[in-house]
Design a protein around this motif. Structure first.
Motif, PDB file in Angstrom:
ATOM      1  N   TYR A  80      32.779  81.914 -57.576  1.00  0.00           N
ATOM      2  CA  TYR A  80      33.041  82.938 -56.602  1.00  0.00           C
ATOM      3  C   TYR A  80      34.587  82.986 -55.865  1.00  0.00           C
ATOM      4  CZ  TYR A  80      33.306  86.808 -53.163  1.00  0.00           C
ATOM      5  OH  TYR A  80      34.087  87.883 -52.443  1.00  0.00           O
ATOM      6  N   LEU A  81      34.591  81.754 -55.386  1.00  0.00           N
ATOM      7  CA  LEU A  81      35.669  81.294 -54.537  1.00  0.00           C
ATOM      8  C   LEU A  81      37.072  81.126 -55.264  1.00  0.00           C
ATOM      9  CD1 LEU A  81      34.016  78.847 -52.125  1.00  0.00           C
ATOM     10  CD2 LEU A  81      34.862  81.348 -51.472  1.00  0.00           C
ATOM     11  N   LYS A  82      36.911  80.536 -56.650  1.00  0.00           N
ATOM     12  CA  LYS A  82      37.825  80.149 -57.494  1.00  0.00           C
ATOM     13  C   LYS A  82      38.333  81.572 -57.927  1.00  0.00           C
ATOM     14  CE  LYS A  82      37.320  75.455 -58.827  1.00  0.00           C
ATOM     15  NZ  LYS A  82      36.682  74.718 -59.951  1.00  0.00           N
ATOM     16  N   THR A  83      37.348  82.239 -58.289  1.00  0.00           N
ATOM     17  CA  THR A  83      38.010  83.801 -59.007  1.00  0.00           C
ATOM     18  C   THR A  83      38.564  84.668 -58.159  1.00  0.00           C
ATOM     19  OG1 THR A  83      35.706  83.685 -60.310  1.00  0.00           O
ATOM     20  CG2 THR A  83      36.716  85.721 -60.173  1.00  0.00           C
ATOM     21  N   MET A  84      38.304  84.491 -56.374  1.00  0.00           N
ATOM     22  CA  MET A  84      38.785  85.191 -55.715  1.00  0.00           C
ATOM     23  C   MET A  84      40.386  84.530 -55.334  1.00  0.00           C
ATOM     24  SD  MET A  84      36.966  87.645 -54.539  1.00  0.00           S
ATOM     25  CE  MET A  84      37.981  88.237 -52.943  1.00  0.00           C
ATOM     26  N   ALA A  85      40.397  83.353 -55.466  1.00  0.00           N
ATOM     27  CA  ALA A  85      41.732  82.536 -55.419  1.00  0.00           C
ATOM     28  C   ALA A  85      42.630  83.053 -56.611  1.00  0.00           C
ATOM     29  CB  ALA A  85      41.521  81.180 -55.144  1.00  0.00           C
ATOM     30  N   GLY A  86      41.986  83.183 -57.661  1.00  0.00           N
ATOM     31  CA  GLY A  86      42.572  83.586 -58.894  1.00  0.00           C
ATOM     32  C   GLY A  86      42.844  84.845 -59.326  1.00  0.00           C
ATOM     33  N   GLY A  87      42.924  85.818 -58.151  1.00  0.00           N
ATOM     34  CA  GLY A  87      43.279  87.011 -58.361  1.00  0.00           C
ATOM     35  C   GLY A  87      42.332  88.176 -58.197  1.00  0.00           C
ATOM     36  N   GLY A  88      40.962  87.576 -57.782  1.00  0.00           N
ATOM     37  CA  GLY A  88      39.948  88.486 -57.301  1.00  0.00           C
ATOM     38  C   GLY A  88      38.934  88.732 -58.535  1.00  0.00           C
ATOM     39  N   VAL A  89      37.707  89.308 -58.088  1.00  0.00           N
ATOM     40  CA  VAL A  89      36.484  89.376 -59.208  1.00  0.00           C
ATOM     41  C   VAL A  89      36.767  90.719 -59.797  1.00  0.00           C
ATOM     42  CG1 VAL A  89      34.033  89.546 -59.417  1.00  0.00           C
ATOM     43  CG2 VAL A  89      35.101  88.008 -57.571  1.00  0.00           C
ATOM     44  N   LYS A  90      37.261  90.574 -61.087  1.00  0.00           N
ATOM     45  CA  LYS A  90      37.418  91.684 -61.946  1.00  0.00           C
ATOM     46  C   LYS A  90      35.896  92.114 -62.785  1.00  0.00           C
ATOM     47  CE  LYS A  90      42.355  91.852 -61.870  1.00  0.00           C
ATOM     48  NZ  LYS A  90      42.461  90.507 -61.059  1.00  0.00           N
ATOM     49  N   ASN A  91      35.315  90.857 -62.860  1.00  0.00           N
ATOM     50  CA  ASN A  91      34.195  91.205 -63.979  1.00  0.00           C
ATOM     51  C   ASN A  91      33.081  90.407 -63.317  1.00  0.00           C
ATOM     52  OD1 ASN A  91      35.000  92.685 -66.250  1.00  0.00           O
ATOM     53  ND2 ASN A  91      36.564  91.098 -66.153  1.00  0.00           N
ATOM     54  N   LYS A  92      31.830  90.849 -63.218  1.00  0.00           N
ATOM     55  CA  LYS A  92      30.565  89.918 -62.697  1.00  0.00           C
ATOM     56  C   LYS A  92      29.415  90.297 -63.670  1.00  0.00           C
ATOM     57  CE  LYS A  92      29.879  93.026 -58.940  1.00  0.00           C
ATOM     58  NZ  LYS A  92      29.989  93.335 -57.485  1.00  0.00           N
TER      59      LYS A  92
END
Ligand SMILES: [Zn+2]
Length: 274
Positions: A236-248
């Motif tokens: 979650y944290l890496k995805t947020m740092a990488g531009g935000g959660v677009k898929n889950k």
């Protein structure tokens, strides 16, 4: 013998080494306890009374007479491997479950972890709920789960669903969810009580701004719960740092996992949209 004392020591040494190498136990952080099978006392290790009876300040009737291998107060988990007898010890509860004494270890002084009450409360409730199967409790400072509690407004449903959505293993490992405990003073009876209340239904609890507690039939099982939850928090944290959660993982996909593995999730959390 499977349940020999040397085997128990090997398991706690391996677990403490793994916890340290994962970065979950800075300085004297983290603590481990195992409720011992009476079979281990048939080994040749010298167990003897090494302290007076010490009042616990709480009653643990369900644990009366039980013995525990417990990491030491103020000790570094990474040093258990170097000198187990100095950094961990064996304690025995008396027949009322109100006092304990040391039977082995803590040779450099001190005694069991300052989180002993939280450990014993967790053991008491999980011994009852699991009908005696669960024997291990681990508390660590796993960084991604801690960071999550600073970054987000969380409660039990929110953190459970978020972790399920960010790593498919999570709903398989803890379909009952993750208990979220608001910040309380470390080592306090309030923290022990709040954790034990959550552990009536769940095997893993995240302490806000502090860390995580997990229980299991053995140290591997408790460690595995933390490892999987920590991976999901990292995702979650890496995805947020990488531009935000677009898929889950969607609720429908989680429901498919539940069906495939015949899981019994907390459906009030599963069906909730966050
Ligand atoms: Zn801690």
């Amino acid at each position: 013998m499977q349940n020999s004392f040397p085997n128990c020591l090997s398991e706690i040494i391996k677990t403490s080494r793994d916890i340290w190498s994962k970065g979950w136990a800075e300085a004297n952080a983290g603590n481990i306890s195992v409720r011992l099978d009476p079979e281990i006392f048939q080994t040749e290790v010298a167990f003897e009374q090494r302290s007076d009876w010490i009042a616990l300040g709480m009653d643990f009737p369900v644990l009366a007479g039980e013995c525990f291998l417990v990491s030491g107060r103020g000790k570094y988990l990474r040093n258990i491997e170097l000198s187990p007898e100095k950094n961990i010890g064996v304690i025995e509860l008396d027949n009322s479950g109100r006092k304990y004494r040391v039977l082995w270890g803590y040779e450099s002084g001190g005694g069991p972890t300052s989180e002993l009450l939280a450990h014993l409360k967790a053991h008491a409730i999980r011994k009852k709920v699991s009908k005696g199967v669960e024997r291990a409790v681990i508390h660590v400072h796993s960084p991604n789960l801690i960071t999550l509690t600073y970054a987000l407004d969380l409660d039990t449903p929110r953190i459970s669903k978020l972790l399920w959505e960010m790593h498919a293993e999570c709903i398989v490992m803890f379909p009952e969810g993750v208990e979220f405990v608001l910040w309380m003073l470390p080592g306090s009876s309030e923290l022990a009580d709040a954790t034990a209340k959550g552990l009536q239904r769940r095997r893993i609890a995240v302490w806000q701004f502090h860390g995580v507690v997990a229980t299991g039939r053995n140290l591997d099982a408790a460690f595995g719960l933390i490892d999987v939850a920590e991976k999901a928090a990292e995702n979650y944290l890496k995805t947020m740092a990488g531009g935000g959660v677009k898929n889950k993982l969607t609720t429908q996909q989680l429901q498919a996992i539940v069906k495939h593995f015949n899981l019994k999730p907390d459906t009030s959390i599963l069906n909730m949209e966050i």
